[in-house]
Design a protein around this motif. Structure first.
Motif, mmCIF file in Angstrom:
data_model
loop_
_atom_site.group_PDB
_atom_site.id
_atom_site.type_symbol
_atom_site.label_atom_id
_atom_site.label_comp_id
_atom_site.label_asym_id
_atom_site.label_seq_id
_atom_site.Cartn_x
_atom_site.Cartn_y
_atom_site.Cartn_z
ATOM 1 N N ARG A 74 0.848 -1.187 0.000
ATOM 2 C CA ARG A 74 0.000 0.000 0.000
ATOM 3 C C ARG A 74 0.889 1.245 0.000
ATOM 4 N NH1 ARG A 74 -4.537 1.167 4.618
ATOM 5 N NH2 ARG A 74 -2.772 2.213 5.610
ATOM 6 N N LEU A 75 0.384 2.353 -0.577
ATOM 7 C CA LEU A 75 1.145 3.617 -0.518
ATOM 8 C C LEU A 75 1.332 4.015 0.936
ATOM 9 C CD1 LEU A 75 -0.491 5.823 -3.300
ATOM 10 C CD2 LEU A 75 1.928 5.210 -3.173
ATOM 11 N N MET A 76 2.533 4.430 1.279
ATOM 12 C CA MET A 76 2.801 4.775 2.675
ATOM 13 C C MET A 76 2.426 6.236 2.940
ATOM 14 S SD MET A 76 6.254 2.596 3.430
ATOM 15 C CE MET A 76 5.945 2.260 5.169
ATOM 16 N N ASP A 77 2.203 6.541 4.207
ATOM 17 C CA ASP A 77 1.826 7.898 4.617
ATOM 18 C C ASP A 77 2.968 8.581 5.353
ATOM 19 O OD1 ASP A 77 -0.859 7.801 3.665
ATOM 20 O OD2 ASP A 77 -1.309 6.445 5.344
ATOM 21 N N GLY A 135 11.453 15.448 16.155
ATOM 22 C CA GLY A 135 11.827 16.851 15.914
ATOM 23 C C GLY A 135 10.743 17.564 15.140
ATOM 24 N N ILE A 136 10.825 18.889 15.097
ATOM 25 C CA ILE A 136 9.792 19.677 14.429
ATOM 26 C C ILE A 136 9.655 19.298 12.955
ATOM 27 C CG2 ILE A 136 11.378 21.656 14.073
ATOM 28 C CD1 ILE A 136 8.877 23.458 14.375
ATOM 29 N N ARG A 137 10.783 18.991 12.314
ATOM 30 C CA ARG A 137 10.706 18.629 10.902
ATOM 31 C C ARG A 137 10.988 17.140 10.646
ATOM 32 N NH1 ARG A 137 10.984 23.915 10.225
ATOM 33 N NH2 ARG A 137 12.919 24.184 11.325
ATOM 34 N N ALA A 138 11.110 16.371 11.718
ATOM 35 C CA ALA A 138 11.408 14.942 11.545
ATOM 36 C C ALA A 138 10.177 14.210 11.005
ATOM 37 C CB ALA A 138 11.823 14.345 12.883
ATOM 38 N N ARG A 139 10.394 13.433 9.968
ATOM 39 C CA ARG A 139 9.296 12.672 9.364
ATOM 40 C C ARG A 139 9.781 11.274 9.041
ATOM 41 N NH1 ARG A 139 7.448 16.664 10.804
ATOM 42 N NH2 ARG A 139 5.973 18.103 9.835
ATOM 43 N N TYR A 140 8.836 10.337 8.934
ATOM 44 C CA TYR A 140 9.146 9.018 8.389
ATOM 45 C C TYR A 140 7.922 8.536 7.627
ATOM 46 C CZ TYR A 140 6.755 7.595 12.719
ATOM 47 O OH TYR A 140 5.848 7.467 13.741
ATOM 48 N N TRP A 141 8.100 7.475 6.852
ATOM 49 C CA TRP A 141 6.983 6.879 6.117
ATOM 50 C C TRP A 141 6.399 5.759 6.950
ATOM 51 C CZ3 TRP A 141 5.288 9.338 1.909
ATOM 52 C CH2 TRP A 141 6.185 10.123 1.174
ATOM 53 N N ILE A 142 5.070 5.689 6.969
ATOM 54 C CA ILE A 142 4.410 4.668 7.796
ATOM 55 C C ILE A 142 3.274 3.996 7.017
ATOM 56 C CG2 ILE A 142 2.691 6.243 8.827
ATOM 57 C CD1 ILE A 142 3.260 4.735 11.521
ATOM 58 N N CYS A 143 3.060 2.720 7.295
ATOM 59 C CA CYS A 143 1.859 2.023 6.812
ATOM 60 C C CYS A 143 1.198 1.402 8.044
ATOM 61 C CB CYS A 143 2.205 0.944 5.790
ATOM 62 S SG CYS A 143 0.744 -0.028 5.321
ATOM 63 N N THR A 144 -0.068 1.744 8.260
ATOM 64 C CA THR A 144 -0.772 1.252 9.451
ATOM 65 C C THR A 144 -1.765 0.136 9.101
ATOM 66 O OG1 THR A 144 -2.368 3.027 9.153
ATOM 67 C CG2 THR A 144 -0.574 3.424 10.723
ATOM 68 N N ASN A 145 -1.554 -0.472 7.943
ATOM 69 C CA ASN A 145 -2.413 -1.559 7.469
ATOM 70 C C ASN A 145 -2.048 -2.857 8.210
ATOM 71 O OD1 ASN A 145 -4.343 -2.685 5.812
ATOM 72 N ND2 ASN A 145 -3.023 -2.789 3.991
ATOM 73 N N ARG A 146 -2.157 -2.809 9.555
ATOM 74 C CA ARG A 146 -1.574 -3.852 10.414
ATOM 75 C C ARG A 146 -2.082 -5.261 10.122
ATOM 76 N NH1 ARG A 146 -2.373 0.602 13.549
ATOM 77 N NH2 ARG A 146 -0.513 1.450 14.531
ATOM 78 N N THR A 147 -3.357 -5.367 9.809
ATOM 79 C CA THR A 147 -3.926 -6.715 9.604
ATOM 80 C C THR A 147 -3.290 -7.421 8.414
ATOM 81 O OG1 THR A 147 -5.697 -5.737 8.311
ATOM 82 C CG2 THR A 147 -6.178 -6.180 10.637
#
Ligand SMILES: [Zn+2]
Length: 219
Positions: free
Chosen positions: A133-136, A142-154
């Protein structure tokens, strides 16, 4: 503090506008800004201020990059007190913003480098290695710290959210530039909070001239 050098018409046309347009950005037009104002019920506290030139890059996956240049075309000059911005947005939500850009001698180069990198990120929005799936975009510490996440746990073997680095896959030259910038900035942490959370109209809200009266219409 480095000396303020405002971009002139030539710098705006050749070192900002042409470059961004060659990468597929387009000018944000007056009509779409007016539509945003109506939709969100924005009203001006200082209608005399000229309209700042902004550019937008839209990717097929829904993420957008917005660049605010501080340049007012009708006045043929940059606003006297302002900062440039590079944002990644989805609808009205700002998901990421680079540090604000002060107008010094490297303004056009820095603004467009960060615009290129933000464009690269949205074009290369990763697919989840566990479920495709496309990640979010998620906020780190940090204020500008970001990462990519997928919460499609099932759909994940681990039954946990899958996370990958914000810089995942970044071309080496861009990554080296970012690392050098981050190291330099760590020494000069400017605690400047971004006021608005709205994409197209953020610079007006942050300038304190505008207020959102219709939050229910935000997307
Ligand atoms: Zn997934």
């Amino acid at each position: 503090m480095p000396k303020k050098i405002l971009p002139d018409m030539e710098a705006f046309q050749f070192h900002i506008k042409h470059k961004l347009e060659s990468w597929g950005f387009r000018s944000i037009n007056k009509i779409e800004i007016e539509k945003d104002f109506k939709r969100l019920g924005l009203f001006s506290r200082n209608p005399k201020e000229g309209r700042e030139e902004g550019f937008i890059f839209t990717s097929k996956n829904g993420l957008k990059v917005i660049v605010w240049t501080t340049f007012v075309l009708q006045d043929e000059k940059a606003r006297d007190e302002d900062l440039g911005w590079v944002l990644i947005t989805n609808g009205d939500k700002v998901l990421y913003f680079a540090h604000p850009f002060r107008r010094t001698k490297n303004f056009a180069a820095n603004l467009t480098r960060y615009a290129w990198i933000a464009r690269w990120r949205v074009l290369n929005r990763p697919l989840c290695p566990d479920c495709n799936r496309l990640m979010d975009i998620a906020r780190g510490k940090g204020i500008r710290a970001r990462y990519w996440i997928c919460t499609n746990r099932t759909k994940h073997k681990s039954t946990k959210a899958t996370k990958i680095s914000w810089d995942y896959g970044m071309p080496p030259k861009a990554l080296a530039f970012l690392k050098a910038e981050r190291a330099a900035r760590r020494k000069y942490i400017v605690r400047r909070r971004k006021d608005g959370k709205l994409a197209n109209v953020a610079p007006l809200i942050r300038s304190g001239m505008w207020t959102v009266s219709r939050k229910d219409n935000m997307v």
